[in-house]
Design a protein around this motif. Structure first.
Motif, mmCIF file in Angstrom:
data_model
loop_
_atom_site.group_PDB
_atom_site.id
_atom_site.type_symbol
_atom_site.label_atom_id
_atom_site.label_comp_id
_atom_site.label_asym_id
_atom_site.label_seq_id
_atom_site.Cartn_x
_atom_site.Cartn_y
_atom_site.Cartn_z
ATOM 1 N N ILE A 97 0.833 -1.203 0.000
ATOM 2 C CA ILE A 97 0.000 0.000 0.000
ATOM 3 C C ILE A 97 0.869 1.256 0.000
ATOM 4 O O ILE A 97 1.793 1.389 0.808
ATOM 5 N N PHE A 98 0.544 2.159 -0.917
ATOM 6 C CA PHE A 98 1.209 3.470 -0.941
ATOM 7 C C PHE A 98 0.228 4.482 -0.372
ATOM 8 O O PHE A 98 -0.921 4.571 -0.815
ATOM 9 N N GLY A 130 5.600 -0.619 -7.816
ATOM 10 C CA GLY A 130 5.039 -1.934 -7.543
ATOM 11 C C GLY A 130 3.950 -2.015 -6.489
ATOM 12 O O GLY A 130 3.576 -3.117 -6.086
ATOM 13 N N PHE A 131 3.415 -0.866 -6.060
ATOM 14 C CA PHE A 131 2.349 -0.907 -5.053
ATOM 15 C C PHE A 131 1.026 -1.301 -5.704
ATOM 16 O O PHE A 131 0.763 -0.964 -6.854
ATOM 17 N N LYS A 132 0.183 -2.004 -4.948
ATOM 18 C CA LYS A 132 -1.077 -2.525 -5.495
ATOM 19 C C LYS A 132 -2.302 -1.765 -5.017
ATOM 20 O O LYS A 132 -3.394 -1.929 -5.551
ATOM 21 N N THR A 133 -2.117 -0.950 -3.971
ATOM 22 C CA THR A 133 -3.226 -0.170 -3.418
ATOM 23 C C THR A 133 -2.713 1.230 -3.101
ATOM 24 O O THR A 133 -1.581 1.380 -2.630
ATOM 25 N N THR A 134 -3.540 2.244 -3.381
ATOM 26 C CA THR A 134 -3.238 3.593 -2.922
ATOM 27 C C THR A 134 -4.334 4.002 -1.944
ATOM 28 O O THR A 134 -5.488 3.586 -2.075
ATOM 29 N N TRP A 159 -13.051 12.493 -5.189
ATOM 30 C CA TRP A 159 -12.310 11.275 -4.872
ATOM 31 C C TRP A 159 -12.991 10.046 -5.471
ATOM 32 O O TRP A 159 -12.308 9.144 -5.970
ATOM 33 N N THR A 160 -14.315 10.016 -5.438
ATOM 34 C CA THR A 160 -15.048 8.886 -6.018
ATOM 35 C C THR A 160 -14.809 8.807 -7.523
ATOM 36 O O THR A 160 -14.610 7.715 -8.075
ATOM 37 N N LYS A 161 -14.810 9.957 -8.183
ATOM 38 C CA LYS A 161 -14.542 9.984 -9.631
ATOM 39 C C LYS A 161 -13.131 9.507 -9.955
ATOM 40 O O LYS A 161 -12.884 8.989 -11.054
ATOM 41 N N ARG A 162 -12.224 9.675 -9.008
ATOM 42 C CA ARG A 162 -10.857 9.205 -9.206
ATOM 43 C C ARG A 162 -10.754 7.699 -8.956
ATOM 44 O O ARG A 162 -9.677 7.119 -9.103
ATOM 45 N N GLY A 163 -11.862 7.058 -8.566
ATOM 46 C CA GLY A 163 -11.851 5.609 -8.359
ATOM 47 C C GLY A 163 -11.622 5.173 -6.929
ATOM 48 O O GLY A 163 -11.391 3.980 -6.671
ATOM 49 N N TYR A 164 -11.694 6.110 -5.986
ATOM 50 C CA TYR A 164 -11.470 5.772 -4.576
ATOM 51 C C TYR A 164 -12.787 5.447 -3.890
ATOM 52 O O TYR A 164 -13.830 6.021 -4.213
ATOM 53 N N GLN A 165 -12.717 4.526 -2.947
ATOM 54 C CA GLN A 165 -13.889 4.126 -2.178
ATOM 55 C C GLN A 165 -13.679 4.449 -0.708
ATOM 56 O O GLN A 165 -12.622 4.128 -0.141
ATOM 57 N N LYS A 166 -14.693 5.063 -0.120
ATOM 58 C CA LYS A 166 -14.630 5.339 1.318
ATOM 59 C C LYS A 166 -14.813 4.035 2.077
ATOM 60 O O LYS A 166 -15.718 3.261 1.783
ATOM 61 N N GLU A 194 -7.849 0.067 -5.416
ATOM 62 C CA GLU A 194 -7.100 -1.133 -5.772
ATOM 63 C C GLU A 194 -6.680 -1.054 -7.242
ATOM 64 O O GLU A 194 -7.472 -0.682 -8.094
ATOM 65 N N TRP A 195 -5.436 -1.432 -7.505
ATOM 66 C CA TRP A 195 -4.905 -1.417 -8.873
ATOM 67 C C TRP A 195 -4.682 -2.846 -9.312
ATOM 68 O O TRP A 195 -3.948 -3.586 -8.680
#
Length: 196
Positions: A97-98, A130-134, A159-166, A194-195
């Motif tokens: 995680i980054f 190489g991080f899998k989650t931001t 943030w939601t539009k950027r693909g982030y979930q609360k 998640e990436w």
């Protein structure tokens, strides 16, 4: 936008940007929802954490010589225990995680796409390493807080539009609000992406 200058650094190289970061944090976080009453000396000491990990990143925006915006990030494994623990409690691998720190911009420079640029820079850096989650966190304030401006809008839609979930997990941290005489604990809720 053409007159703006960008400066990026990682690891030890962030040291030269720390005074600018501290100055911006004090200015921007003074406003709702953080209401942070900070000092330059405290900031410069606190921000040294970014200089200690080679994968930390700081990206600043200058208008001439004046810093007007900044964003930071570091591996979650290099962050404080109170930020790491909620992820560990979820059974997540903090090495994957980054963690995004500040994303701060003076009012006059908002609405120009710089907020998106801040996410682009940090996400690119995280994926290249190489991080899998931001992830990041945001402070939780009551709807009826006396210092909440009438026109205040959260960044949740952005943030939601950027693909982030609360998420439903959070941490607690203490700082001095500008209307307080001693530090009080605040809840900060996490957002993740998640990436694949």
């Amino acid at each position: 936008m053409n007159h703006l200058r960008y400066e990026s650094a990682t690891g030890h190289g962030i040291a030269k940007l720390v005074p600018h970061l501290g100055q911006l944090r004090i200015r921007v976080f003074y406003d709702f929802p953080y209401l942070y009453e900070g000092s330059q000396a405290y900031e410069e000491n606190y921000l040294q954490i970014y200089t200690k990990n080679p994968l930390s990143i700081a990206f600043l925006v200058f208008d001439g010589e004046e810093p007007v915006g900044a964003t930071t990030g570091m591996p979650l494994s290099a962050e404080s225990k109170e930020i790491q623990q909620p992820f560990l409690d979820q059974g997540m691998d903090i090495d994957e995680i980054f963690y995004f720190g500040e994303s701060i911009l003076l009012d006059a420079y908002r609405g120009r796409g710089i907020g998106h640029l801040f996410f682009d820079v940090r996400e690119k850096h995280a994926l290249e390493n190489g991080f899998k989650t931001t992830a990041f966190c945001s402070v939780v304030r009551p709807e009826d807080h006396p210092l909440k401006p009438a026109d205040y809008r959260t960044n949740d839609v952005f943030w939601t539009k950027r693909g982030y979930q609360k998420q439903n997990y959070s941490c607690r941290m203490s700082w001095l609000d500008r209307n307080e005489t001693q530090e009080t604990e605040k809840e900060l809720i996490f957002w993740t992406k998640e990436w694949k």
